[in-house]
Design a protein around this motif. Structure first.
Motif, PDB file in Angstrom:
ATOM      1  N   GLY A 618      -2.011  21.711 -15.203  1.00  0.00           N
ATOM      2  CA  GLY A 618      -0.755  21.575 -15.920  1.00  0.00           C
ATOM      3  C   GLY A 618      -0.219  22.878 -16.471  1.00  0.00           C
ATOM      4  N   THR A 619      -0.884  23.997 -16.167  1.00  0.00           N
ATOM      5  CA  THR A 619      -0.416  25.297 -16.639  1.00  0.00           C
ATOM      6  C   THR A 619       0.911  25.664 -15.990  1.00  0.00           C
ATOM      7  N   GLU A 620       1.001  25.400 -14.696  1.00  0.00           N
ATOM      8  CA  GLU A 620       2.225  25.692 -13.957  1.00  0.00           C
ATOM      9  C   GLU A 620       3.065  24.418 -13.871  1.00  0.00           C
ATOM     10  N   LYS A 621       4.322  24.544 -14.300  1.00  0.00           N
ATOM     11  CA  LYS A 621       5.214  23.385 -14.293  1.00  0.00           C
ATOM     12  C   LYS A 621       6.536  23.741 -13.623  1.00  0.00           C
ATOM     13  N   SER A 622       7.187  22.703 -13.131  1.00  0.00           N
ATOM     14  CA  SER A 622       8.521  22.891 -12.563  1.00  0.00           C
ATOM     15  C   SER A 622       9.529  23.091 -13.688  1.00  0.00           C
ATOM     16  N   THR A 623      10.741  23.396 -13.312  1.00  0.00           N
ATOM     17  CA  THR A 623      11.828  23.553 -14.281  1.00  0.00           C
ATOM     18  C   THR A 623      12.668  22.277 -14.308  1.00  0.00           C
ATOM     19  N   ALA A 624      12.839  21.712 -15.480  1.00  0.00           N
ATOM     20  CA  ALA A 624      13.663  20.511 -15.614  1.00  0.00           C
ATOM     21  C   ALA A 624      15.121  20.848 -15.326  1.00  0.00           C
ATOM     22  N   PHE A 625      15.859  19.872 -14.797  1.00  0.00           N
ATOM     23  CA  PHE A 625      17.280  20.113 -14.566  1.00  0.00           C
ATOM     24  C   PHE A 625      18.030  18.793 -14.488  1.00  0.00           C
ATOM     25  N   TRP A 626      19.345  18.889 -14.660  1.00  0.00           N
ATOM     26  CA  TRP A 626      20.216  17.748 -14.437  1.00  0.00           C
ATOM     27  C   TRP A 626      21.331  18.190 -13.501  1.00  0.00           C
TER      28      TRP A 626
END
Length: 699
Positions: A618-626
């Protein structure tokens, strides 16, 4: 040279009985509710809080980038793409990265779309042959609680049907990046019969530095009589596509300027595919043993092929690049049948349903090949597979009291497969026969309706389901790439789920449902970004909450608003962590549409994807977006209308999908990091703001 699809071939009809489910909640009149009642008000009808119906009215003014986005009308379901648009989409639901369909099953006109033991991924679900304008409705169910749902239904199922008649029209669409589309459809009455025909030709280059050159040809011919509950339909479908793909790429290659945002590492990824089918559906009501009955049956035969060229890891193998071909050539035959008996007040309005299903996949060749510019240089493996799935199911729904009804179901599945190795240096010791079976109980309890208007119900559901693994993995003993020993995986993987929820009519026109769910999966299927495949991992556990709303405000306004939260964890640590990669924890959507059958009409949809773990720690995460999509339309007269679709309305610069895996760009060096690749983000960017203009003429 890769084999090309055979053009304009429609296979012959195999008559195998089939049926879909009885929708009733214990009384006969519920069998007709989808025709005669408000399809969104399921109080007194539904068996769970997370089943529903999407109507053609909801789809009519919805802006769509891809045909498969029809499924985004299912609350919480997300459709993306990590490669070319001729390839099956990527799907997400209930904290699952469903890859290309591994745990969500879909049928179109009673025919399965998910492919077993597929060249690219287990459960591969290519919906690019859909014509959204022909869809009459989508019936969806989440969870493992429906006895009609078998393989790949851990998160749920969708049944898509086409109209039996349409007013004749021709659509012409043009847009940025070489987009063009021509669709014409119409129907004609032939005495007691109705003949519907549709033809679609479309193409698109997309925003990619390497033009996509997507070309699609699609045709539908449907002969029908009566209705879906009392009549028949025979449907012939033909679909072909070819395209050049831009795969996901290492994000560092974009940030460093090595390639542009819409660039690619290697040329000539992409592929060709075809799907020709012939199907028949029949339904009738009657009486037997003094009880009213409803019988449904269907049969189908599908000729399917795919040649897919991909380079997901760049240059790990050297300067020639890592392109490989995954090829699949098969015929699928099958069908299903069921009968329901409505026993009346003397038997507590009990409804008994018995049914069976049969599916046979004759896969003449499924293979993996090393390629350079689509030319085969080495056969890693090539196999022939014969796989047969059979199922029987039964269900009893009883209205014990005016405020209490139950559903008790039992389903038994058996899958048998035989794998014969045809080629591959390290593959010839693999293969053999394998089988598996599972009995899956399903339980449902409904309390209500309650309230002065009888507008609220409470639900509790529990059930078992499964997904199958690739038959090659279940019969494998040797890694076909390296020759190292490998352990076989089980053919069937059990899923257990439960949920509680409620459904209510908050006020006239506002339908709302809320559910809390939990699911245990014996083995997770995880996408491996640097190999472009899925592979089994450890057991996992998920839970979440979903809130779905439908508003019919009058004056032509419709609103859908959905929110879904989930948590996905491995039961035991994997690679130093317990996070399930690509399990989206939060999605939300809000869709407006307006059509009062006057001059103006249109729709707006907003979608939010929360950040998700890219790897197990879980260290690397995607970027949230709308993002938002908009459709605007104007009727010039009763026969002519124009539309403008603005996709990615606010030109969000986000990623359609992100993975974590090893790859080598040219700047990294060929066979970088000792031939293991450099781990990092692998991204496929969201397409920029795109305008598409449409003209419809009725005749």
């Amino acid at each position: 040279m890769a084999a090309r699809p055979r053009h304009h071939r429609l296979t012959t009809l195999a008559f195998l009985l089939a049926a879909t489910q009885a929708q009733a909640g214990g009384v006969q009149t519920l069998q007709e509710v989808s025709v005669h009642a408000d399809q969104h008000n399921l109080v007194g009808i539904a068996d769970s809080a997370t089943e529903g119906t999407v109507t053609a009215e909801q789809l009519a003014n919805r802006p769509l980038l891809r045909p498969a986005e029809v499924l985004e009308t299912v609350p919480g379901l997300v459709v993306t793409q990590h490669s070319g648009d001729g390839k099956a989409n990527q799907y997400f639901l209930r904290g699952f990265n469903l890859d290309h369909g591994s745990d969500f099953t879909t049928t179109v006109l009673g025919m399965p779309v998910n492919m077993v033991s597929h060249a690219h991924g287990q459960g591969y679900m290519d919906l690019n042959f859909l014509m959204p304008e022909l869809v009459s409705g989508v019936k969806y169910r989440k969870g493992v609680y429906a006895v009609e749902d078998g393989d790949f239904s851990a998160t749920g199922s969708a049944r898509i049907d086409y109209r039996r008649r349409v007013e004749g029209f021709a659509d012409l669409g043009i847009g940025q990046n070489g987009y063009r589309r021509l669709l014409t459809a119409g129907s004609k009455e032939l005495g007691q019969l109705t003949l519907l025909g549709a033809l679609e030709v479309s193409g698109n280059d997309g925003p990619w530095d390497q033009p996509e050159r997507l070309g699609r040809h699609n045709a539908v011919l449907r002969l029908s009589s009566g209705t879906a509950t009392d009549g028949f339909a025979i449907s012939a479908l033909a679909y072909e596509a070819r395209w050049t793909a831009t795969e996901h790429v290492p994000e560092r290659a974009i940030l460093s300027g090595e390639i542009r945002r819409y660039g690619t590492l290697l040329p000539r990824d992409g592929g060709t595919t075809h799907r020709y089918s012939l199907s028949g559906e029949w339904a009738a009501t009657g009486q037997q043993f003094g009880a009213d009955t409803a019988t449904k049956a269907s049969a189908y035969v599908i000729d399917y092929g795919l040649n897919l060229f991909s380079s997901p890891s760049g240059f790990i193998n050297g300067p020639q690049g890592d392109q490989h071909e995954q090829a699949d050539k098969r015929t699928v035959r099958g069908g299903q049948a069921s009968r329901s008996w409505f026993l009346g007040p003397a038997a507590r309005n009990t409804e008994i349903t018995l049914g069976g299903q049969l599916r046979r996949d004759d896969i003449d060749s499924v293979g993996l090949y090393d390629t350079v510019l689509r030319q085969r240089t080495n056969t890693v493996r090539q196999d022939r597979i014969r796989q047969t799935a059979t199922a029987i199911f039964g269900e009893a729904k009883t209205q014990w009291l005016p405020w209490l009804r139950t559903s008790l179901g039992l389903r038994h599945d058996r899958i048998e497969a035989e794998v014969t190795p045809l080629a591959g240096t390290f593959n010839m010791s693999n293969g053999g026969k394998v089988s598996g079976s599972q009995t899956s109980p399903k339980l449902g309890l409904v309390l209500g309706p309650f309230g002065a208007q009888g507008n609220t119900e409470y639900y509790a559901n529990w059930g078992r389901g499964f997904h199958s693994n690739d038959a090659r993995g279940a019969t494998g003993r040797t890694d076909p790439k390296s020759g190292n020993p490998m352990a076989a995986v089980p053919l069937l993987v059990r899923t257990q789920g439960s949920e509680v929820g409620l459904r209510t009519t908050v006020m006239p026109g506002w339908q709302s449902s809320l559910s809390l769910w939990r699911m245990n999966l014996d083995s997770e299927l995880v996408f491996i970004g640097d190999e472009g495949i899925t592979e089994p991992k450890g057991a996992s556990r998920r839970y979440g909450v979903e809130w779905a709303n439908y508003f019919a405000l009058g004056s032509g306004w419709l609103i859908d608003a959905d929110l879904a939260l989930s948590r996905a964890r491995f039961r035991e640590p994997v690679n130093g962590g317990d996070r399930v990669p690509n399990a989206i924890p939060l999605t939300a959507s809000l869709a407006f549409s307006y059509d009062q059958q006057g001059s103006w009409f249109g729709g707006l949809r907003l979608r939010y994807l929360g950040a998700y773990a890219l790897e197990e720690t879980g260290t690397e995460k995607s970027t949230a977006f709308w993002m938002a999509n908009l459709k605007m339309g104007y009727r010039l007269d009763s026969k002519t209308q124009v539309t403008l679709d603005i996709l990615n309305l606010f030109d969000r610069q986000a990623n359609d999908i992100e993975y974590w895996g090893g790859a080598c760009s040219r700047a990294d060096g060929f066979a970088c990091n000792g031939g293991n690749g450099i781990d990092g983000r692998l991204v496929h960017p969201l397409e920029p703001r795109t305008l598409r203009l449409g003209l419809r003429m009725k005749f």
